[in-house]
Motif scaffolding. Sequence first.
Motif, short mmCIF file in Angstrom:
data_model
loop_
_atom_site.label_atom_id
_atom_site.label_comp_id
_atom_site.label_asym_id
_atom_site.label_seq_id
_atom_site.Cartn_x
_atom_site.Cartn_y
_atom_site.Cartn_z
N VAL A 1 0.87 -1.19 0.00
CA VAL A 1 0.00 0.00 0.00
C VAL A 1 0.90 1.24 0.00
O VAL A 1 1.92 1.28 0.69
CB VAL A 1 -0.90 0.01 1.25
N GLY A 2 0.54 2.22 -0.79
CA GLY A 2 1.19 3.52 -0.71
C GLY A 2 2.54 3.63 -1.38
O GLY A 2 3.20 4.66 -1.24
N MET A 3 2.97 2.61 -2.12
CA MET A 3 4.23 2.69 -2.87
C MET A 3 3.85 3.02 -4.32
O MET A 3 3.35 2.16 -5.05
CB MET A 3 5.01 1.38 -2.78
N THR A 4 4.08 4.26 -4.74
CA THR A 4 3.50 4.77 -5.97
C THR A 4 4.39 4.58 -7.19
O THR A 4 4.00 3.94 -8.16
CB THR A 4 3.17 6.28 -5.80
N HIS A 5 5.60 5.14 -7.18
CA HIS A 5 6.50 5.05 -8.33
C HIS A 5 7.85 4.49 -7.87
O HIS A 5 8.32 4.81 -6.77
CB HIS A 5 6.77 6.43 -8.96
N VAL A 6 8.48 3.71 -8.75
CA VAL A 6 9.84 3.22 -8.51
C VAL A 6 10.62 3.36 -9.81
O VAL A 6 10.18 2.89 -10.86
CB VAL A 6 9.86 1.74 -8.04
N LEU A 7 11.80 4.01 -9.74
CA LEU A 7 12.67 4.17 -10.90
C LEU A 7 14.02 3.54 -10.61
O LEU A 7 14.57 3.71 -9.51
CB LEU A 7 12.89 5.65 -11.24
N VAL A 8 14.56 2.83 -11.58
CA VAL A 8 15.89 2.25 -11.48
C VAL A 8 16.72 2.80 -12.65
O VAL A 8 16.34 2.64 -13.81
CB VAL A 8 15.86 0.71 -11.53
N ASN A 9 17.82 3.47 -12.31
CA ASN A 9 18.65 4.09 -13.33
C ASN A 9 17.82 4.91 -14.32
O ASN A 9 18.04 4.87 -15.54
CB ASN A 9 19.48 3.03 -14.06
N GLY A 10 16.87 5.64 -13.75
CA GLY A 10 16.07 6.56 -14.53
C GLY A 10 14.89 5.96 -15.27
O GLY A 10 14.12 6.69 -15.90
N VAL A 11 14.72 4.65 -15.22
CA VAL A 11 13.62 3.98 -15.92
C VAL A 11 12.52 3.64 -14.92
O VAL A 11 12.79 2.93 -13.94
CB VAL A 11 14.10 2.70 -16.63
N PRO A 12 11.31 4.13 -15.13
CA PRO A 12 10.22 3.76 -14.21
C PRO A 12 9.87 2.28 -14.37
O PRO A 12 9.47 1.84 -15.45
CB PRO A 12 9.05 4.64 -14.68
N ILE A 13 10.05 1.51 -13.29
CA ILE A 13 9.66 0.10 -13.35
C ILE A 13 8.29 -0.11 -12.73
O ILE A 13 7.65 -1.13 -12.99
CB ILE A 13 10.71 -0.81 -12.69
N ARG A 14 7.86 0.86 -11.91
CA ARG A 14 6.48 0.84 -11.38
C ARG A 14 5.96 2.27 -11.39
O ARG A 14 6.66 3.19 -10.96
CB ARG A 14 6.42 0.25 -9.97
N VAL A 15 4.75 2.42 -11.88
CA VAL A 15 4.11 3.74 -11.96
C VAL A 15 2.70 3.61 -11.42
O VAL A 15 1.96 2.69 -11.81
CB VAL A 15 4.09 4.28 -13.41
N ASP A 16 2.34 4.50 -10.52
CA ASP A 16 1.01 4.47 -9.90
C ASP A 16 0.69 3.10 -9.30
O ASP A 16 -0.43 2.60 -9.38
CB ASP A 16 -0.06 4.87 -10.91
N GLY A 17 1.73 2.49 -8.70
CA GLY A 17 1.53 1.24 -7.99
C GLY A 17 1.43 0.01 -8.86
O GLY A 17 1.14 -1.08 -8.35
N GLU A 18 1.70 0.13 -10.16
CA GLU A 18 1.59 -1.00 -11.08
C GLU A 18 2.88 -1.14 -11.88
O GLU A 18 3.61 -0.17 -12.08
CB GLU A 18 0.41 -0.80 -12.04
N PRO A 19 3.17 -2.35 -12.39
CA PRO A 19 4.34 -2.51 -13.26
C PRO A 19 4.21 -1.64 -14.50
O PRO A 19 3.12 -1.52 -15.07
CB PRO A 19 4.33 -4.00 -13.63
N SER A 20 5.30 -1.02 -14.91
CA SER A 20 5.26 -0.18 -16.11
C SER A 20 5.82 -0.97 -17.30
O SER A 20 6.77 -1.74 -17.15
CB SER A 20 6.08 1.09 -15.91
N PRO A 21 5.26 -0.78 -18.49
CA PRO A 21 5.71 -1.54 -19.66
C PRO A 21 7.19 -1.36 -19.95
O PRO A 21 7.90 -2.32 -20.28
CB PRO A 21 4.84 -0.99 -20.79
N GLU A 22 7.70 -0.12 -19.82
CA GLU A 22 9.11 0.08 -20.14
C GLU A 22 10.03 -0.63 -19.16
O GLU A 22 11.12 -1.09 -19.52
CB GLU A 22 9.46 1.57 -20.22
N GLY A 23 9.59 -0.73 -17.89
CA GLY A 23 10.39 -1.44 -16.91
C GLY A 23 10.45 -2.93 -17.20
O GLY A 23 11.49 -3.57 -17.01
#
Length: 556
Positions: A523-545
């Motif tokens: 809960v409450g973990m919104t965005h995660v970026l690794v080396n500038g690439v968003p791997i999670r956005v709005d709490g969901e896996p991101s396609p580019e990640g």
Amino acid sequence: MDGEIVIRGGTLIDGTGSPRQRADVAVTDGAIVAVGEGLRGTRELDASGQVVSPGFIDIHTHYDAQVFWDPWLTPSSFHGVTSVIAGNCGFSIAPVKSEDVALLARTLQHVEDMSFDTLSVGVPWDEFESFPQYLDAVDRRGTALNFGCYVGHTAVRLFVMGEESYERAATDQEIRRMQAVVAEAMDAGAAGFATSASPTHNGEGGRPVPSRVGDLDELRALLAPLRHAAKGVVALLPADVISHRQVSELQQEVGRPVTWTALLTVKGYPYHENVVHRNDEARARGVEVWPQVSCRPLVFQMNLAEPFTLNSRPSFSRLMGLSADDRMAVYRDPAWRASTWDDLAGGGGGFLPFNWPSMSVAESGSRPDLVGRPVVELATERGCTPLDVILDISLDDHLDTRFWSVLANDDAEGIAWLLPRDNVLLGLADSGAHVSQLCDACFATDLLGTWVRDRHVMPLERAVHKLTGEPATVYGLADRGTVEVGKAADLCVFDPDTVAPGPLRRLRDFPADGERLTADAPVGMTHVLVNGVPIRVDGEPSPEGLDARPGTVLRG
């Protein structure tokens, strides 16, 4: 535009321990290029009402194998972790000779609850033998998180000595060969050297794992390459041949940071306070030893097919490696039950009595009505011992019954006292290990929610520092751990008012139908970026990640 991506509208906690500030963060080409207000980007991620911080660092993982079939290192990546250190406790999966793969896999099965079948088909064993080849294989296949790894004592011993590594002391020639293997690993970028002397670490046939067979002189010799290279961290589990006093002496000899697992609380015992006071005194003399502490009670959901929480006891260690049918035959034997009851009552060997009041039924196919019931309560109703209860229910379920068992770290006041202290590291998540019995990869969201927001054990700035800047400094990750211009853009955005680890659930999503507990709905973990690439956005896996696998191998 100030950057390719701008995280806008958040409160920045930069990982240094400094006070929070209102600031946007701009990212271009994998690096932080600007920090300030009013920044604009080609793409913007909303952080309104939330905290922007460095990505978290998990220093105690066993993702050595899982990185090959799950390069997103779930569920760690769901909880804001952007960098991990694997190979802990001396159980790296390299170096390894092809003829020893099965022995190494069985060792991991017994000590880290990794499925032999999953390891057999999930790891590309034909792609590496040496430690440098292993890191290259991880690099070649890619990972979503940054991945560092110790070279492990048990793996090195198996590589040089084979089956005899379980049985005897090494010769001088074998020690020189092991030294060369460690030196080669350090040259290739190993995070350091890890070993274990823990009595809970019994491998094939219930025997002590190879690292426990070596003596202190062998350990000293294998740490020499770190001293010569002037890099790397030493990770230990002190016991038997390695006392806490000797840990301090080793650190002074090697001149590298030493961390050990784990400084846990036991309700009613002041052990953790005594250790901290001794360690603080040693730090004042220039000794850099970092005990690892955990915000999670050490709770296993064990079964009697592979009862890790009991395997350190002689009565159970003798059964390791038996088939399910042979185990069940032993479990039915009244004489074995009687002697095992005495064993678990603390009858010799330096063991405390087993903590029966901490055990309850977690899962049962034949008796779902018993789920949640304490085994002590069931024993009273049935007029038998708690051991009889867990054996009888397990036999009815063909050993599939799961029991919650609290091993340690059960003193909430003690945990609250330990967590914010200087000279300790947050660790022992064991992410990737004991996967069918526990999941503590969610430690960061638990710390921020349960311990910081709800229990107020330390300021949020302090907690973020202990998750980011502090471990980055110890492990020499100079380009990570803080939000500063020029550093790698490992970042996470979370809501401090709601952040929480979420529930645990059981899945069968590993190779060979392997099962695991996971915490995949924080809960409450919104965005995660690794080396500038968003791997999670709005709490969901991101396609580019999913496509980019932006992590890097952290070569020391």
